[in-house]
Design a protein around this motif. Structure first.
Motif, PDB file in Angstrom:
ATOM      1  N   ARG A 168      -2.765  -0.655  -5.174  1.00 48.92           N
ATOM      2  CA  ARG A 168      -3.100  -0.252  -4.008  1.00 48.92           C
ATOM      3  C   ARG A 168      -4.461  -0.632  -3.566  1.00 48.92           C
ATOM      4  N   LEU A 210       0.735  -0.986  -0.152  1.00 45.73           N
ATOM      5  CA  LEU A 210       0.057   0.114   0.022  1.00 45.73           C
ATOM      6  C   LEU A 210       0.943   1.223   0.119  1.00 45.73           C
ATOM      7  N   GLN A 211       1.924   1.300   0.688  1.00 40.88           N
ATOM      8  CA  GLN A 211       2.756   2.222   0.830  1.00 40.88           C
ATOM      9  C   GLN A 211       3.747   2.551  -0.115  1.00 40.88           C
ATOM     10  N   SER A 265       3.742   0.908  -6.242  1.00 43.05           N
ATOM     11  CA  SER A 265       2.522   0.704  -6.471  1.00 43.05           C
ATOM     12  C   SER A 265       1.734   1.518  -7.421  1.00 43.05           C
ATOM     13  N   TYR A 267      -6.217   5.756   5.558  1.00 46.22           N
ATOM     14  CA  TYR A 267      -6.525   6.061   3.890  1.00 46.22           C
ATOM     15  C   TYR A 267      -7.792   6.763   3.709  1.00 46.22           C
TER      16      TYR A 267
END
Lengths: 785, 100
Positions: free
Chosen positions: A524, A514-515, A519, A552
């Motif tokens: 993500r 995710l970070q 990506s 998020y």
């Protein structure tokens, strides 16, 4: 007054002496000014020289249109020097798109008829280079006359001019067809060559001509045979091959005449075999003839043995040290691989070796051919070679190689596991080059191979742990971990070494994806959804996941933000629905509904049996009784309607696309059971995309002082509806408001039959076993209408 | 071919290997005509290069497969040119005889 003009060679030297572009331009502009002045003054003596200089300048790319009229004047002059340069100028400067070109028609006509051979040659040459349709029509009679002239020099040129004329004005075929047969009797190679070219052109344009000329096949065969069997002739041989140009032209004509014609093909068979075996292949000339022979053999109705011989010749070409010959071999084999597959298969090892070629055009064709040669018996070996090639191939071939491998794997995979392994390997080697649908294909494949879920998720987890940069791989891995996270944590899988993975590691990995700045937004999204799914698959508490999701909610990416907000809401307000929404996805639809229906049916059968855990005989029969009761009661004799192939689809939309979780149903919840603090609630959801589907979530809560254990809920509906019970979230409800059990029922009701539901509960409470059977009353009408 | 490069455009169905032979034949013709042809020969005598090509190919097809015949034809054309120039220049009083 007029300065002596530069000689052509002096001008060329001056131009070449210029050190810069600007200098060159200057020289040329100055000279062009002189030339223009000279043209204006009409100096006849030096006109040819001026035009020659202009032509040089034109070749360098500078404008020279003002010389067009001068060409006309030069052509009209009687001086041969003038004509030579004038005609050359006409070919280079005059263009059939501009009307000026028609002005030379008269000059050409005069020159054609005045009998000086070099001049006639010039005229014919110009006509066949730039002659427009109108010019050809005007001058056809003249050219026709020249076909019958005694001089071979003029005749051969007239024949080829006729070829050009037919290309421009197909109707002239009728003019030039009659002399052909007669011309074939000539012995002059130039005339013969021209005639064969003319016949070829006529046959290609008209089926009637084709039929007409089939009768000369024996004659052509004879001519070629004579060529091949006569010994060396200084005039026409090239490295021991007699007039390869003529041979190739004859072979080409034979190909056209023999195509789709049994009789003609038969007449040629022997000769073709003779040429194929006797031609000296040590130099290019021989190989050129051999190549044309092979093309002809493959195109006509030749004997099977001859075809095999032809393919073998191509196979031999592949081993030739000359790159050009390997090139033509690969291109030809590519054309033949569909029609003569088994013959080409024999040369598979050589073709695979060609993958190592350094030359790009060769390796590309070798790749195409290798992919075309993959079949079910050689797929494993071929894939190994191709995968090795993928690792080392130049970047521009990667995408084609990767998609080729994936396609071949799809068509010929011997086992599902091999297929998954292959795709995995491609994704790790050339992940950035695969096509967009590779991700979808792989997820669909894995989803369908239930027995391989554990294996796939483990392998993908390992691959992901090593490298999170290859986006397609990351996407598939994230999806799998989300779906089958529980299998990942179980620890044992027979096909892979046991791997101890703990929950924190998995979550950490997904968070890393995710970070990561590598990506893509889509990736993500996959990771976030996977995290969310894990909240129902993992045993531990969900604080970490809730935290991530909550972060998020303020993400700059709108898509991620929306997902995070929705998931967060799911945690906070619709927690009782979370299990239902995040359950395992059914098989995603791909090809026709047919294949899917079977998959769905088998899946549902499996799940129905899941929902009735370890039934004893009496329980099973009691369940059936339940169903019977309902059926008799409803009196509905309809057969269950065919499976709607899209209920899975509805869920797909729910989980992967940015749409809100099912809107809180306007259908109110229903409390259906209460006994000593144990309560059962039903909540209803009708997804708008699928009006026939009803999702019921039962929630069992326990406010008493004693735990509820071994909780089992079974259900039955009328025959006209279909019921699917998903696995419950557990079978224990701890005392004093402990974590409730939720279970999802999926009911398909396409005919909108009145919903009736009968439930059977069994559990242990206060050291007693409880069993309750009841029909749910007061089912809201909205649940089935 | 000693710093000479040739580029030839052909059609889909044409035989590539025989095209190589065509290029080779053309170079041989140039070689015979100029004597060990090199790049400069073609640059400074580009029109001759065209004339030779026009005796070998016509309208995109091979017209003469005998090297001897092609060279003979060029020779005859050159002779005719020289003859007419001599005649022409002997008539006028600008007396230089060099070609171009």
């Amino acid at each position: 007054m007029v300065a002596p003009s530069l000689k052509l060679q002096d001008l060329i030297e001056e131009i070449r002496g210029a050190k810069t572009q600007a200098q060159e331009r200057e020289v040329i502009q100055k000279e062009c000014a002189h030339i223009r002045a000279s043209f204006r003054d009409g100096d006849p003596v030096h006109r040819h020289r001026q035009l020659a200089k202009l032509l040089y300048v034109h070749m360098l790319g500078y404008p020279a249109h003002f010389g067009q009229m001068e060409c006309l004047k030069l052509i009209a002059s009687s001086r041969f020097t003038d004509k030579r340069v004038g005609y050359l100028g006409a070919m280079l400067l005059l263009d059939e798109r501009h009307d000026a070109h028609l002005l030379i028609t008269n000059s050409i006509k005069n020159d054609l008829s005045q009998g000086i051979q070099p001049v006639q040659g010039l005229a014919l040459c110009t006509l066949s280079t730039m002659g427009s349709a109108e010019m050809c029509r005007d001058l056809a009679p003249e050219v026709e006359k020249l076909l019958l002239q005694p001089s071979p020099y003029v005749r051969k040129k007239a024949i080829l001019t006729a070829v050009h004329m037919i290309r421009k004005v197909p109707e002239l075929s009728s003019v030039f067809l009659p002399p052909c047969v007669h011309l074939l009797h000539e012995r002059h190679h130039g005339i013969l060559l021209g005639t064969i070219t003319l016949i070829t052109e006529l046959c290609e344009r008209s089926p009637a001509a084709l039929k007409h000329f089939r009768k000369v096949v024996p004659q052509l065969v004879q001519i070629l045979r004579t060529l091949v069997t006569t010994g060396y002739s200084t005039e026409h041989s090239i490295s021991g091959v007699s007039d390869p140009f003529l041979q190739v032209q004859i072979l080409r004509l034979l190909r056209i005449l023999g195509r789709n014609h049994e009789e003609s093909s038969e007449t040629m068979n022997d000769l073709l075999a003779q040429v194929a075996t006797n031609t000296d292949t040590s130099r290019n000339a021989g190989n050129a003839v051999l190549f044309e022979t092979v093309l002809t053999i493959m195109d006509i109705h030749s004997a099977a043995g001859l075809r095999v011989l032809a393919v073998n010749i191509l196979g031999r070409f592949l081993l030739n040290s000359d790159r050009n010959i390997r090139y033509v071999a690969l291109t030809s084999l590519l054309r033949l691989v569909q029609s003569d597959h088994s013959a080409v298969q024999r040369h598979r090892p050589t073709v695979v070796d060609c993958l190592q070629e350094t030359d790009a055009s060769l390796s590309r064709r070798a790749l195409e051919l290798s992919l075309a040669l993959v079949n079910s018996s050689n797929v494993r070996a071929m894939m190994q070679e191709l995968q090795a090639f993928l690792e080392s191939c130049p970047p521009d071939l990667r995408a084609d190689c990767a998609s080729g491998i994936l396609l071949a794997a799809e068509r010929f995979a011997p086992t599902k596991r091999w297929h998954i392994d292959t795709i995995l390997h491609v994704l790790t080697t050339a992940g950035t080059h695969v096509r967009d649908d590779a991700v979808a294909n792989l997820t669909q494949l894995i989803g369908g191979a239930q027995e391989l879920h554990a294996y796939s998720v483990r392998r993908l987890y390992n691959a992901l742990a090593e490298d999170i940069s290859q986006q397609p791989l990351v996407q598939v891995a994230a999806w799998c971990i989300g779906e089958y996270g529980d299998l990942l944590l179980e620890g044992n899988c027979e096909e892979i070494e046991p791997l101890q993975v703990d929950e924190e590691e998995v979550l950490a990995l997904l968070e890393k994806v995710l970070q990561s700045h590598m990506s893509l937004p889509a990736t993500r999204g996959y990771a976030l959804t996977a995290l969310m799914k894990l909240s129902t698959r993992l045993q531990g508490d969900n604080n970490r996941i809730r935290q991530v999701v909550s972060i998020y909610r303020s993400c700059l990416d709108v898509e991620l933000q929306q997902r995070a907000v929705e998931y967060d809401t799911l945690f906070r307000k619709y927690d009782h629905m979370r299990a239902a929404i995040l359950e395992k996805m059914p098989l995603v639809e791909r090809d026709g509904p047919q294949a899917d229906e079977e998959a769905k049916q088998s899946k549902e059968a499996a799940q129905l049996s899941e929902a009735a855990p370890a039934p004893t005989e009496s329980q099973a029969s009691q369940l059936l009784d339940l169903l019977d009761l309902l059926d008799r009661a409803s009196g509905d004799a309809q057969h269950p309607p065919p499976l709607d192939p899209s209920p899975g689809g509805a869920l797909v939309y729910l989980l992967d696309l940015p749409c809100a979780p099912p809107p809180p149903a306007p259908i109110p919840d229903l409390k259906v059971f209460e006994r000593e603090g144990v309560q059962l609630n039903l909540s209803f959801i009708r997804p708008p995309e699928n009006p026939a589907l009803l999702l019921i979530t039962i929630t069992a809560t326990n406010s008493s002082e004693g735990d509820v254990t071994n909780f089992i809920c079974q259900a039955a509906v009328p025959k006209s509806l279909q019921l699917q019970l998903q696995a419950p979230s557990g079978n224990t409800v701890p005392a004093r408001g402990g974590l409730p059990i939720t279970q999802l029922f999926r009911i398909l009701n396409p005919n909108k039959a009145p919903l009736r539901l009968k439930l059977r509960l069994t559990y242990n409470h206060f050291h007693q076993s409880v069993q309750e059977i009841f029909e749910v009353n007061n089912l809201p009408v909205e649940s089935w209408q | 071919y000693a710093s000479l490069y040739f580029c030839c455009a052909i059609e889909d169905q044409d035989n590539e290997l025989i095209t190589l032979e065509i290029i080779h034949r053309y170079v041989e013709l140039l070689d015979k005509y100029f004597g060990s042809v090199c790049e400069l020969d073609i640059i400074f005598n580009f029109e001759k290069a065209y004339f030779i090509l026009d005796e070998f190919l016509l309208g995109g097809e091979v017209q003469e497969t005998s090297k001897k015949n092609v060279l003979k034809a060029i020779e005859q054309a050159d002779l005719l040119q020289e003859k007419t120039e001599t005649m022409y220049h002997s008539k006028s009083f600008i007396g230089f005889k060099k070609a171009y």
